[in-house]
Write a protein that holds these residues in place. Structure first.
Motif, PDB file in Angstrom:
ATOM      1  N   VAL A 132      10.860   2.916  47.793  1.00 36.74           N
ATOM      2  CA  VAL A 132      11.195   1.497  47.974  1.00 36.74           C
ATOM      3  C   VAL A 132      12.656   1.352  48.388  1.00 36.74           C
ATOM      4  O   VAL A 132      12.991   0.577  49.301  1.00 36.74           O
ATOM      5  CB  VAL A 132      10.924   0.703  46.671  1.00 36.74           C
ATOM      6  CG1 VAL A 132      11.472  -0.722  46.799  1.00 36.74           C
ATOM      7  CG2 VAL A 132       9.444   0.674  46.362  1.00 36.74           C
ATOM      8  N   ASN A 133      13.539   2.099  47.710  1.00 33.80           N
ATOM      9  CA  ASN A 133      14.963   2.035  48.037  1.00 33.80           C
ATOM     10  C   ASN A 133      15.224   2.461  49.480  1.00 33.80           C
ATOM     11  O   ASN A 133      16.033   1.857  50.195  1.00 33.80           O
ATOM     12  CB  ASN A 133      15.770   2.930  47.092  1.00 33.80           C
ATOM     13  CG  ASN A 133      15.911   2.329  45.710  1.00 33.80           C
ATOM     14  OD1 ASN A 133      15.668   1.139  45.517  1.00 33.80           O
ATOM     15  ND2 ASN A 133      16.286   3.139  44.739  1.00 33.80           N
ATOM     16  N   LYS A 134      14.518   3.516  49.896  1.00 38.75           N
ATOM     17  CA  LYS A 134      14.705   4.026  51.253  1.00 38.75           C
ATOM     18  C   LYS A 134      14.299   2.979  52.292  1.00 38.75           C
ATOM     19  O   LYS A 134      14.983   2.798  53.316  1.00 38.75           O
ATOM     20  CB  LYS A 134      13.880   5.313  51.443  1.00 38.75           C
ATOM     21  CG  LYS A 134      14.143   6.001  52.765  1.00 38.75           C
ATOM     22  CD  LYS A 134      13.397   7.330  52.840  1.00 38.75           C
ATOM     23  CE  LYS A 134      13.692   8.034  54.172  1.00 38.75           C
ATOM     24  NZ  LYS A 134      12.989   9.339  54.259  1.00 38.75           N
ATOM     25  N   LYS A 135      13.197   2.298  52.029  1.00 36.22           N
ATOM     26  CA  LYS A 135      12.739   1.252  52.951  1.00 36.22           C
ATOM     27  C   LYS A 135      13.750   0.111  53.031  1.00 36.22           C
ATOM     28  O   LYS A 135      13.879  -0.554  54.060  1.00 36.22           O
ATOM     29  CB  LYS A 135      11.375   0.716  52.497  1.00 36.22           C
ATOM     30  CG  LYS A 135      10.225   1.701  52.707  1.00 36.22           C
ATOM     31  CD  LYS A 135       8.910   1.096  52.270  1.00 36.22           C
ATOM     32  CE  LYS A 135       7.752   2.066  52.536  1.00 36.22           C
ATOM     33  NZ  LYS A 135       6.452   1.494  52.102  1.00 36.22           N
ATOM     34  N   LYS A 136      14.444  -0.127  51.926  1.00 31.57           N
ATOM     35  CA  LYS A 136      15.435  -1.201  51.882  1.00 31.57           C
ATOM     36  C   LYS A 136      16.804  -0.729  52.360  1.00 31.57           C
ATOM     37  O   LYS A 136      17.759  -1.522  52.397  1.00 31.57           O
ATOM     38  CB  LYS A 136      15.562  -1.741  50.455  1.00 31.57           C
ATOM     39  CG  LYS A 136      14.335  -2.462  49.946  1.00 31.57           C
ATOM     40  CD  LYS A 136      14.564  -2.972  48.533  1.00 31.57           C
ATOM     41  CE  LYS A 136      13.370  -3.756  48.024  1.00 31.57           C
ATOM     42  NZ  LYS A 136      13.586  -4.259  46.634  1.00 31.57           N
ATOM     43  N   GLY A 137      16.879   0.557  52.698  1.00 29.67           N
ATOM     44  CA  GLY A 137      18.156   1.090  53.147  1.00 29.67           C
ATOM     45  C   GLY A 137      19.114   1.358  52.005  1.00 29.67           C
ATOM     46  O   GLY A 137      20.341   1.434  52.206  1.00 29.67           O
ATOM     47  N   ILE A 138      18.577   1.501  50.810  1.00 26.93           N
ATOM     48  CA  ILE A 138      19.409   1.749  49.626  1.00 26.93           C
ATOM     49  C   ILE A 138      19.343   3.231  49.271  1.00 26.93           C
ATOM     50  O   ILE A 138      18.260   3.823  49.204  1.00 26.93           O
ATOM     51  CB  ILE A 138      18.908   0.916  48.419  1.00 26.93           C
ATOM     52  CG1 ILE A 138      18.972  -0.576  48.752  1.00 26.93           C
ATOM     53  CG2 ILE A 138      19.725   1.225  47.178  1.00 26.93           C
ATOM     54  CD1 ILE A 138      18.347  -1.461  47.694  1.00 26.93           C
ATOM     55  N   GLU A 139      20.480   3.810  49.031  1.00 23.66           N
ATOM     56  CA  GLU A 139      20.521   5.225  48.662  1.00 23.66           C
ATOM     57  C   GLU A 139      20.133   5.391  47.191  1.00 23.66           C
ATOM     58  O   GLU A 139      20.635   4.676  46.322  1.00 23.66           O
ATOM     59  CB  GLU A 139      21.917   5.795  48.886  1.00 23.66           C
ATOM     60  CG  GLU A 139      22.016   7.285  48.585  1.00 23.66           C
ATOM     61  CD  GLU A 139      23.429   7.825  48.780  1.00 23.66           C
ATOM     62  OE1 GLU A 139      23.660   9.002  48.433  1.00 23.66           O
ATOM     63  OE2 GLU A 139      24.297   7.078  49.263  1.00 23.66           O
ATOM     64  N   THR A 140      19.236   6.332  46.940  1.00 18.78           N
ATOM     65  CA  THR A 140      18.796   6.593  45.571  1.00 18.78           C
ATOM     66  C   THR A 140      19.665   7.678  44.934  1.00 18.78           C
ATOM     67  O   THR A 140      19.957   8.695  45.558  1.00 18.78           O
ATOM     68  CB  THR A 140      17.319   7.056  45.551  1.00 18.78           C
ATOM     69  OG1 THR A 140      16.503   6.031  46.122  1.00 18.78           O
ATOM     70  CG2 THR A 140      16.854   7.328  44.126  1.00 18.78           C
ATOM     71  N   SER A 173      24.985   4.294  45.032  1.00 21.64           N
ATOM     72  CA  SER A 173      23.567   4.661  44.953  1.00 21.64           C
ATOM     73  C   SER A 173      22.914   3.985  43.750  1.00 21.64           C
ATOM     74  O   SER A 173      23.593   3.574  42.805  1.00 21.64           O
ATOM     75  CB  SER A 173      23.409   6.182  44.858  1.00 21.64           C
ATOM     76  OG  SER A 173      24.003   6.674  43.664  1.00 21.64           O
ATOM     77  N   LYS A 174      21.597   3.881  43.815  1.00 24.48           N
ATOM     78  CA  LYS A 174      20.851   3.171  42.771  1.00 24.48           C
ATOM     79  C   LYS A 174      19.966   4.120  41.965  1.00 24.48           C
ATOM     80  O   LYS A 174      19.368   5.054  42.503  1.00 24.48           O
ATOM     81  CB  LYS A 174      19.954   2.104  43.401  1.00 24.48           C
ATOM     82  CG  LYS A 174      20.694   0.989  44.116  1.00 24.48           C
ATOM     83  CD  LYS A 174      21.199  -0.051  43.142  1.00 24.48           C
ATOM     84  CE  LYS A 174      21.753  -1.263  43.888  1.00 24.48           C
ATOM     85  NZ  LYS A 174      22.197  -2.324  42.957  1.00 24.48           N
ATOM     86  N   GLY A 175      19.895   3.842  40.684  1.00 20.39           N
ATOM     87  CA  GLY A 175      19.023   4.609  39.797  1.00 20.39           C
ATOM     88  C   GLY A 175      18.422   3.690  38.760  1.00 20.39           C
ATOM     89  O   GLY A 175      18.735   2.496  38.697  1.00 20.39           O
ATOM     90  N   ARG A 176      17.537   4.255  37.935  1.00 22.80           N
ATOM     91  CA  ARG A 176      16.885   3.445  36.911  1.00 22.80           C
ATOM     92  C   ARG A 176      16.657   4.275  35.657  1.00 22.80           C
ATOM     93  O   ARG A 176      16.279   5.445  35.734  1.00 22.80           O
ATOM     94  CB  ARG A 176      15.542   2.919  37.424  1.00 22.80           C
ATOM     95  CG  ARG A 176      14.769   2.110  36.385  1.00 22.80           C
ATOM     96  CD  ARG A 176      13.389   1.697  36.866  1.00 22.80           C
ATOM     97  NE  ARG A 176      13.462   0.671  37.893  1.00 22.80           N
ATOM     98  CZ  ARG A 176      13.085   0.848  39.145  1.00 22.80           C
ATOM     99  NH1 ARG A 176      12.594   2.021  39.533  1.00 22.80           N
ATOM    100  NH2 ARG A 176      13.171  -0.136  40.019  1.00 22.80           N
ATOM    101  N   LEU A 177      16.881   3.665  34.512  1.00 23.16           N
ATOM    102  CA  LEU A 177      16.561   4.286  33.227  1.00 23.16           C
ATOM    103  C   LEU A 177      15.599   3.379  32.482  1.00 23.16           C
ATOM    104  O   LEU A 177      15.856   2.174  32.360  1.00 23.16           O
ATOM    105  CB  LEU A 177      17.831   4.494  32.383  1.00 23.16           C
ATOM    106  CG  LEU A 177      18.835   5.549  32.854  1.00 23.16           C
ATOM    107  CD1 LEU A 177      20.046   5.588  31.931  1.00 23.16           C
ATOM    108  CD2 LEU A 177      18.183   6.929  32.917  1.00 23.16           C
ATOM    109  N   VAL A 178      14.493   3.937  32.042  1.00 25.01           N
ATOM    110  CA  VAL A 178      13.497   3.177  31.278  1.00 25.01           C
ATOM    111  C   VAL A 178      13.372   3.815  29.901  1.00 25.01           C
ATOM    112  O   VAL A 178      12.926   4.967  29.770  1.00 25.01           O
ATOM    113  CB  VAL A 178      12.125   3.173  31.981  1.00 25.01           C
ATOM    114  CG1 VAL A 178      11.132   2.337  31.176  1.00 25.01           C
ATOM    115  CG2 VAL A 178      12.256   2.628  33.397  1.00 25.01           C
TER     116      VAL A 178
END
Length: 209
Positions: A178-186, A102-107
């Motif tokens: 955006v992830n969902k549209k790309k088929g990427i699990e968040t 799964s993908k995540g982000r830290l800013v």
């Protein structure tokens, strides 16, 4: 010889006079001003924490100092494999691929409030919140507040001795879409929140002097 009637009258007069005197004393006692006890207006001094280090290099950092933690440092802190963290967009934003894919982000950013009082007011708001949307805990170092704003998916690091703060954004609905549209699990927001807390403590550890 004093007449009985006169004697009786004299005794009654004495008793009445004495009673009146005691009554007046009682009234005077009740009306005496009570000494005022100094009442301290509630303050936010209880928010202050004993400082165990100097974190000026962290709180005074700007975007020019990004990244405040390198991809390798983030991977080590989160126990992720090499290559799991990549800098994206701008140096303060990191894309994270979790062990489950799964993908995540830290800013990670920094900012400044107007005064130390404003900092204490912010901390107080988090500590007193009953809505469940805000929460606060003390860092592992014991001298900084980690304040979480669930609605925004953000963690704010407030130190009672510094007007500046550090923010760690860990949740983005836009990114999830955006992830969902790309088929990427968040990555679940709760997981990202836990990782943000880990990174906040690691930042204090890294920049402590």
């Amino acid at each position: 010889m004093m007449k009985p009637f006169f004697l009786t009258f004299l005794i009654m007069a004495i008793l009445i006079f004495t009673g009146c005197g005691e009554s007046k004393k009682t009234e005077n006692t009740e009306q005496e001003p009570v000494e005022e006890v100094a009442v301290t207006t509630p303050t936010q001094d209880g928010i202050d924490l004993k400082q165990n280090g100097d974190y000026s290099a962290l709180f005074n950092a700007t975007q020019e100092n990004c990244p405040l933690m390198t991809p390798a440092e983030l991977e080590a802190a989160l126990s992720l494999a090499s290559g799991s963290v990549e800098t994206e967009g701008f140096a303060c934003s990191s894309s994270i691929t979790q062990a489950d894919g799964s993908k995540g982000r830290l800013v990670i950013n920094t900012g400044k409030l107007t005064s130390l009082q404003d900092v204490k007011n912010e901390i107080s708001n988090y500590l007193k919140d009953n809505s469940g949307l805000l929460s606060a805990q003390i860092s592992e170092s014991g001298d900084t507040y980690l304040c979480i704003q669930k609605a925004r998916g953000s963690l704010f690091m407030f130190n009672p001795t510094n007007e500046r703060y550090v923010s760690i954004g860990y949740g983005s609905r836009a990114a999830a879409i955006v992830n969902k549209k790309k088929g990427i699990e968040t990555t679940p927001e709760a997981t990202m929140r836990d990782q943000a807390i880990i990174i906040a403590n690691k930042l204090l550890e890294k920049y402590k002097k």
